[in-house]
Motif scaffolding. Sequence first.
Motif, PDB file in Angstrom:
ATOM      1  N   ARG A  28       0.823  -1.220   0.000  1.00 38.76           N
ATOM      2  CA  ARG A  28       0.000   0.000   0.000  1.00 38.76           C
ATOM      3  C   ARG A  28       0.847   1.255   0.000  1.00 38.76           C
ATOM      4  O   ARG A  28       0.370   2.339  -0.321  1.00 38.76           O
ATOM      5  CB  ARG A  28      -0.898   0.038   1.247  1.00 38.76           C
ATOM      6  CG  ARG A  28      -2.106  -0.856   1.225  1.00 38.76           C
ATOM      7  CD  ARG A  28      -3.074  -0.432   2.326  1.00 38.76           C
ATOM      8  NE  ARG A  28      -2.432  -0.362   3.627  1.00 38.76           N
ATOM      9  CZ  ARG A  28      -2.377  -1.371   4.488  1.00 38.76           C
ATOM     10  NH1 ARG A  28      -2.903  -2.539   4.175  1.00 38.76           N
ATOM     11  NH2 ARG A  28      -1.789  -1.215   5.661  1.00 38.76           N
ATOM     12  N   ASP A  30       2.528   2.144   2.920  1.00 41.02           N
ATOM     13  CA  ASP A  30       2.552   2.659   4.287  1.00 41.02           C
ATOM     14  C   ASP A  30       3.985   2.819   4.798  1.00 41.02           C
ATOM     15  O   ASP A  30       4.230   3.570   5.738  1.00 41.02           O
ATOM     16  CB  ASP A  30       1.785   1.721   5.229  1.00 41.02           C
ATOM     17  CG  ASP A  30       0.294   1.710   4.941  1.00 41.02           C
ATOM     18  OD1 ASP A  30      -0.163   2.583   4.177  1.00 41.02           O
ATOM     19  OD2 ASP A  30      -0.411   0.839   5.470  1.00 41.02           O
ATOM     20  N   ARG A 233       1.370   6.986  -0.032  1.00 41.62           N
ATOM     21  CA  ARG A 233       0.182   6.404   0.580  1.00 41.62           C
ATOM     22  C   ARG A 233      -1.004   6.639  -0.329  1.00 41.62           C
ATOM     23  O   ARG A 233      -1.095   7.649  -0.997  1.00 41.62           O
ATOM     24  CB  ARG A 233      -0.078   7.041   1.948  1.00 41.62           C
ATOM     25  CG  ARG A 233       0.944   6.627   2.989  1.00 41.62           C
ATOM     26  CD  ARG A 233       0.663   7.309   4.312  1.00 41.62           C
ATOM     27  NE  ARG A 233       1.532   6.796   5.346  1.00 41.62           N
ATOM     28  CZ  ARG A 233       2.773   7.188   5.544  1.00 41.62           C
ATOM     29  NH1 ARG A 233       3.300   8.100   4.762  1.00 41.62           N
ATOM     30  NH2 ARG A 233       3.494   6.670   6.521  1.00 41.62           N
ATOM     31  N   ARG A 234      -1.943   5.704  -0.310  1.00 41.35           N
ATOM     32  CA  ARG A 234      -3.166   5.880  -1.084  1.00 41.35           C
ATOM     33  C   ARG A 234      -3.955   7.035  -0.498  1.00 41.35           C
ATOM     34  O   ARG A 234      -3.964   7.236   0.685  1.00 41.35           O
ATOM     35  CB  ARG A 234      -4.010   4.599  -1.027  1.00 41.35           C
ATOM     36  CG  ARG A 234      -3.467   3.511  -1.949  1.00 41.35           C
ATOM     37  CD  ARG A 234      -4.382   2.318  -1.915  1.00 41.35           C
ATOM     38  NE  ARG A 234      -3.895   1.270  -2.769  1.00 41.35           N
ATOM     39  CZ  ARG A 234      -4.245   1.102  -4.025  1.00 41.35           C
ATOM     40  NH1 ARG A 234      -5.086   1.937  -4.581  1.00 41.35           N
ATOM     41  NH2 ARG A 234      -3.776   0.118  -4.739  1.00 41.35           N
TER      42      ARG A 234
END
Length: 234
Positions: A28, A30, A233-234
């Motif tokens: 992701r 993170d 990050r998304r």
Amino acid sequence: MAVVSENSASRGKSAAELSQELRAAIMRGDFVSNQRLVEADIAHDFGASRGNVRAALAELSVEGLIERIPNRGARVRSVTVEEAIEIVEVRGAIESLCARKAAEKITPESAAELKGLGRDMEEAVQRGDVEAFTRGNEKLHARLIELADQQTAAVTIARLQGQAVRYQFRLSTMAGRPQVSLPEHLAVIEAVCAGDGDGAALAMQQHLMSVAEAIRKSASSGPATRSLQKITRR
């Protein structure tokens, strides 16, 4: 970092559970490239014992997601543009096999499912919904691998995706890329649903070679290089 409930922390995650959560967090974005992974911090934030943290990090090291540095601990491994391209090229060979096998095993029910995924991706492009298109992309590739029923290929692809997913996520958000990628995916769906193994393999190979070429071009276009190499990050 993850927020852990009291119940989760008291129970403690197994090494397998922790490796799964860390793998997802890295994919992701993170954790940033080259970020140190401190055992004590991970144990606290993810609710796991130090022993299970070490076991999870060892597993992710084997997968190529992190690297262990003597006397310095672990960090998220940085994947170069050249390596990302190589990974996509290898995926092209393996996923072409999966597309061929999926075509050989296609049923009316699974064909309807694949066509539905294709329609969802078309609608996402029409709306300009990049996140929905990306989710559809992931679902389609995953479903084709499932239909192929090739366990060795599935495990290998999962590891390769984990290493290069950061580049592909950035690529999927670039202007115009979904419009290029959509007809490539639809060609794969059409061939698989028609039971055309050769056509499915060729369409998948062409799609992933297109991905590799897009990464290569983006990485050589100045500012895009920095955005590709940065994990966000998304």
